[in-house]
Design a protein around this motif. Structure first.
Motif, mmCIF file in Angstrom:
data_model
loop_
_atom_site.group_PDB
_atom_site.id
_atom_site.type_symbol
_atom_site.label_atom_id
_atom_site.label_comp_id
_atom_site.label_asym_id
_atom_site.label_seq_id
_atom_site.Cartn_x
_atom_site.Cartn_y
_atom_site.Cartn_z
ATOM 1 N N VAL A 82 -68.001 -111.953 113.725
ATOM 2 C CA VAL A 82 -68.297 -111.457 115.077
ATOM 3 C C VAL A 82 -67.621 -110.104 115.286
ATOM 4 C CG1 VAL A 82 -68.047 -111.882 117.541
ATOM 5 C CG2 VAL A 82 -68.600 -113.765 115.998
ATOM 6 N N ILE A 83 -66.376 -109.987 114.800
ATOM 7 C CA ILE A 83 -65.609 -108.736 114.967
ATOM 8 C C ILE A 83 -66.068 -107.675 113.970
ATOM 9 C CG2 ILE A 83 -63.307 -107.713 114.896
ATOM 10 C CD1 ILE A 83 -62.206 -110.506 115.578
ATOM 11 N N ASN A 84 -66.204 -108.063 112.688
ATOM 12 C CA ASN A 84 -66.593 -107.128 111.627
ATOM 13 C C ASN A 84 -67.587 -107.828 110.710
ATOM 14 O OD1 ASN A 84 -66.860 -105.298 109.595
ATOM 15 N ND2 ASN A 84 -64.662 -104.966 109.270
ATOM 16 N N PRO A 85 -68.883 -107.744 111.044
ATOM 17 C CA PRO A 85 -69.897 -108.499 110.300
ATOM 18 C C PRO A 85 -70.044 -108.063 108.845
ATOM 19 C CG PRO A 85 -70.934 -106.913 111.762
ATOM 20 C CD PRO A 85 -69.481 -106.893 112.089
ATOM 21 N N HIS A 86 -69.394 -106.980 108.416
ATOM 22 C CA HIS A 86 -69.558 -106.478 107.055
ATOM 23 C C HIS A 86 -68.369 -106.804 106.163
ATOM 24 C CE1 HIS A 86 -72.920 -104.336 108.769
ATOM 25 N NE2 HIS A 86 -72.109 -103.718 109.636
ATOM 26 N N ALA A 87 -67.407 -107.566 106.655
ATOM 27 C CA ALA A 87 -66.214 -107.875 105.871
ATOM 28 C C ALA A 87 -66.508 -108.942 104.828
ATOM 29 C CB ALA A 87 -65.088 -108.328 106.791
ATOM 30 N N GLU A 88 -65.768 -108.853 103.705
ATOM 31 C CA GLU A 88 -65.825 -109.858 102.652
ATOM 32 C C GLU A 88 -64.407 -110.382 102.462
ATOM 33 O OE1 GLU A 88 -67.410 -107.918 99.240
ATOM 34 O OE2 GLU A 88 -69.348 -107.479 100.143
ATOM 35 N N ILE A 89 -64.224 -111.727 102.510
ATOM 36 C CA ILE A 89 -62.886 -112.331 102.501
ATOM 37 C C ILE A 89 -62.651 -112.997 101.148
ATOM 38 C CG2 ILE A 89 -61.357 -113.984 103.610
ATOM 39 C CD1 ILE A 89 -63.025 -113.602 106.146
ATOM 40 N N TYR A 90 -61.455 -112.732 100.576
ATOM 41 C CA TYR A 90 -61.076 -113.321 99.302
ATOM 42 C C TYR A 90 -59.678 -113.899 99.429
ATOM 43 C CZ TYR A 90 -64.953 -110.525 97.534
ATOM 44 O OH TYR A 90 -66.173 -109.979 97.346
ATOM 45 N N LEU A 91 -59.488 -115.099 98.857
ATOM 46 C CA LEU A 91 -58.183 -115.744 98.836
ATOM 47 C C LEU A 91 -57.638 -115.636 97.423
ATOM 48 C CD1 LEU A 91 -56.249 -117.315 100.691
ATOM 49 C CD2 LEU A 91 -57.262 -119.431 99.836
ATOM 50 N N LEU A 92 -56.504 -114.945 97.290
ATOM 51 C CA LEU A 92 -55.920 -114.681 95.981
ATOM 52 C C LEU A 92 -54.652 -115.475 95.775
ATOM 53 C CD1 LEU A 92 -56.155 -110.755 96.055
ATOM 54 C CD2 LEU A 92 -57.954 -112.374 95.386
ATOM 55 N N ASP A 93 -54.366 -115.795 94.503
ATOM 56 C CA ASP A 93 -53.059 -116.408 94.198
ATOM 57 C C ASP A 93 -52.048 -115.281 94.014
ATOM 58 O OD1 ASP A 93 -53.385 -115.260 91.727
ATOM 59 O OD2 ASP A 93 -53.701 -117.142 90.635
ATOM 60 N N PRO A 94 -50.777 -115.587 93.827
ATOM 61 C CA PRO A 94 -49.742 -114.533 93.728
ATOM 62 C C PRO A 94 -49.976 -113.528 92.611
ATOM 63 C CG PRO A 94 -48.724 -116.651 94.141
ATOM 64 C CD PRO A 94 -50.160 -116.943 93.883
ATOM 65 N N LYS A 95 -50.789 -113.889 91.618
ATOM 66 C CA LYS A 95 -51.049 -112.970 90.508
ATOM 67 C C LYS A 95 -52.348 -112.185 90.681
ATOM 68 C CE LYS A 95 -48.452 -115.589 87.069
ATOM 69 N NZ LYS A 95 -48.510 -116.250 85.743
ATOM 70 N N GLY A 96 -53.038 -112.361 91.805
ATOM 71 C CA GLY A 96 -54.249 -111.619 92.087
ATOM 72 C C GLY A 96 -55.514 -112.338 91.674
ATOM 73 N N LYS A 97 -55.411 -113.573 91.179
ATOM 74 C CA LYS A 97 -56.598 -114.316 90.758
ATOM 75 C C LYS A 97 -57.342 -114.831 91.986
ATOM 76 C CE LYS A 97 -58.080 -118.107 87.776
ATOM 77 N NZ LYS A 97 -57.650 -119.217 86.888
ATOM 78 N N ILE A 98 -58.672 -114.672 91.987
ATOM 79 C CA ILE A 98 -59.484 -115.103 93.124
ATOM 80 C C ILE A 98 -59.635 -116.638 93.083
ATOM 81 C CG2 ILE A 98 -61.746 -114.919 94.237
ATOM 82 C CD1 ILE A 98 -62.035 -112.161 92.973
ATOM 83 N N ARG A 99 -59.127 -117.315 94.166
ATOM 84 C CA ARG A 99 -59.234 -118.775 94.245
ATOM 85 C C ARG A 99 -60.502 -119.172 94.977
ATOM 86 N NH1 ARG A 99 -53.598 -121.450 95.854
ATOM 87 N NH2 ARG A 99 -54.865 -123.279 95.205
ATOM 88 N N THR A 100 -60.831 -118.435 96.031
ATOM 89 C CA THR A 100 -62.069 -118.699 96.763
ATOM 90 C C THR A 100 -62.434 -117.439 97.512
ATOM 91 O OG1 THR A 100 -63.218 -120.200 98.282
ATOM 92 C CG2 THR A 100 -60.968 -119.546 98.884
ATOM 93 N N HIS A 101 -63.652 -117.405 98.051
ATOM 94 C CA HIS A 101 -64.091 -116.199 98.736
ATOM 95 C C HIS A 101 -65.185 -116.522 99.715
ATOM 96 C CE1 HIS A 101 -67.845 -116.171 96.410
ATOM 97 N NE2 HIS A 101 -67.091 -116.509 95.356
#
Length: 503
Positions: A80-99
């Motif tokens: 609603v605030i920023n319809p063009h954003a892409e969200i990624y959840l990273l572990d402490p080493k930068g590995k993508i856990r989910t998105h």
């Protein structure tokens, strides 16, 4: 025709136009790049706290477990605030856990932590780009915040602020805007710069045009045309070279005119000198034929002697002409050898004693003792001394003297032939060795075609030496030249064998 006359001007103009076009295209490219960077920086500045704000309201990780429902709720509110954003959840080493990004389009499994850590350190106050998981080689603006549980880093919330679709649309629109704006400014700037550039070129090349006009005038026969001091400022080397060349050409033209005048004078003199003995011979031979039966033996002998003398003069003149032409064409090569100049001088003087005695002229030789040998062509040096003796006898009055002086100067032998004649006017002295020139000595009629001294000069030039004249009115004339002394093993060989030079 206009282009050919101003080829340089149009070439410079074309080069200027090409330069302006290249600079304009470079300007458009740089302006577009900087504008896009500015646009992305503004997006990051506006949303740099987005991830940090999100973590204040949601907990995507609880005891290390991903909270899918929480993430979906947050994604809905974020869109609603920023319809063009892409969200990624990273572990402490930068590995993508989910998105929260379109399925199947995420290519990276891990993002670089360096820009993330730098963003956190500076609190998002500087413009920085991070890895785009959907495009392995691309980077985009982002917002990031660390996820802390029990004072321990458990991961990062990494938000790309511009999606692929957003970049495609905004880049197209922005590029179109920049292109229109830049194109208008470019063409206006190009026209203005080209106008003032051509005007500047025309102004800066005005002296070159003046130079071209000067050269054209010279080509058309104005041999006084020279590049002026004010026009040589821009091209001093060219101007000086042209002026020197023009002076040389004019000097050569004047010399050719002078040679042509001298040639005509020579032809007139030679014609006269040839005609005189021929006329004498013809007259006396005709007389002998007409008075064949009435002429006495004494008169016959006299006529034959006069004819023989005239033929001798004619032969001498022809010999001089032939000799000078060979010297002028450099067809004579000196055959140098060592010899005693004093002996040669005595031999030549002895040959002229009879003629000198008839004119009551005394010939004597003055020489230093133990003169060394000289290294030169005996025959040519003898010819030099003979011509100088002929010259001296022609201009020395009855009762006068001719002296041949021999002396040593450094490692050269100096030869001076001096007469007691009327002398040569000072203004004629520099010219007496010129071809076809005869000096008009005071009170004495010139004889011959004027080739004797010219031959002397040519012969001495073959020996890499020169001749000088010293003369005063009513005091006589002296001709002086030098020949190199002959050296063997560092020693001079001299008359009597007593003079030596240590090596």
């Amino acid at each position: 025709m206009i282009f050919s006359k101003n080829a340089l001007y149009w070439k410079i103009s074309a080069a200027l136009l090409i330069l302006l076009v290249v600079l304009g295209m470079g300007y458009l490219f740089i302006s577009s790049y900087i504008a896009q960077q500015y646009y992305q920086e503004s997006i990051q500045r506006l949303h740099n706290g987005l991830a940090k704000t999100a973590l204040k309201h949601v907990k995507p990780l609880i005891k290390g477990e991903i909270q899918e429902a929480v993430i979906k709720d947050y994604l809905h509110s974020t869109m609603v605030i920023n319809p063009h954003a892409e969200i990624y959840l990273l572990d402490p080493k930068g590995k993508i856990r989910t998105h929260a990004a379109p399925k199947g389009k995420v290519k990276l499994k891990k993002v670089s932590l360096q820009p993330i850590q730098k963003f956190i350190e500076t609190k998002g106050k500087i413009f920085i780009k991070g890895d785009d998981p959907r495009h392995p080689k691309a980077q985009k603006v982002f917002s990031v915040a660390p996820i802390i549980e029990d004072n321990k880093l458990t991961g990062y919330l990494y938000i790309i602020l511009q999606s692929e679709e957003d970049v495609a649309v905004t880049s197209g629109l922005f590029g179109s805007y920049i292109l229109k704006l830049g194109a208008n400014l470019f063409f206006l700037t190009l026209i203005g710069a080209l106008f003032f550039g051509l005007l500047s070129i025309w102004f800066l090349t005005r002296r070159l045009r003046n130079t071209i006009q000067t050269v054209q005038r010279f080509k058309e026969g104005d041999y006084k045309a020279r590049i002026s001091e004010k026009d040589r400022v821009d091209f001093p080397v060219l101007a000086d070279t042209y002026n020197e060349m023009a002076d040389t050409i004019v000097a050569n033209i004047n010399e050719l005119k002078s040679v042509e005048n001298l040639r005509r004078e020579l032809i007139a003199n030679v014609s006269h000198d040839l005609r005189t003995p021929l006329a004498i011979v013809q007259g006396y031979v005709e007389t002998l034929l007409i008075k064949e039966n009435s002429i006495s033996k004494e008169e016959r002998k006299k006529y034959l002697e006069i004819s023989l003398s005239s033929l001798g003069k004619l032969a001498k003149l022809i010999s001089q002409l032939f000799e000078y032409s060979k010297l002028e064409a450099k067809q004579i090569e000196p055959h140098k050898e060592p010899f005693f100049i004093s002996e040669l001088a005595q031999d030549v003087a002895a040959k002229y004693q009879i003629i000198a005695k008839e004119k009551s002229i005394a010939i004597h030789i003055e020489k230093n003792e133990n003169l060394p040998l000289v290294f030169a062509d005996v025959g040519l040096v003898e010819r030099v001394i003979q011509n100088l003796m002929d010259n001296a006898l022609n201009y020395t009055p009855r009762g006068g003297t001719i002296a041949i002086e021999l002396g040593l100067v450094d490692n050269h032998v100096k030869i001076k032939i001096k007469d007691s004649g009327a002398g040569i006017p000072k203004n004629e002295q520099p010219h007496i060795f010129e071809r076809y020139r005869r000096a008009s000595r005071t009170g004495k009629k010139s004889k011959g075609a004027g080739l004797g001294l010219a031959i002397v000069k040519k012969i001495l030039e073959l020996h890499n030496t020169s001749i000088e004249v010293k003369s005063k009115i009513n005091e006589g004339t002296a001709f002086i030249f030098q020949l190199p002394a002959y050296q063997t093993g560092g020693r001079w060989t001299a008359d009597g064998g007593r003079l030596t030079l240590d090596g």
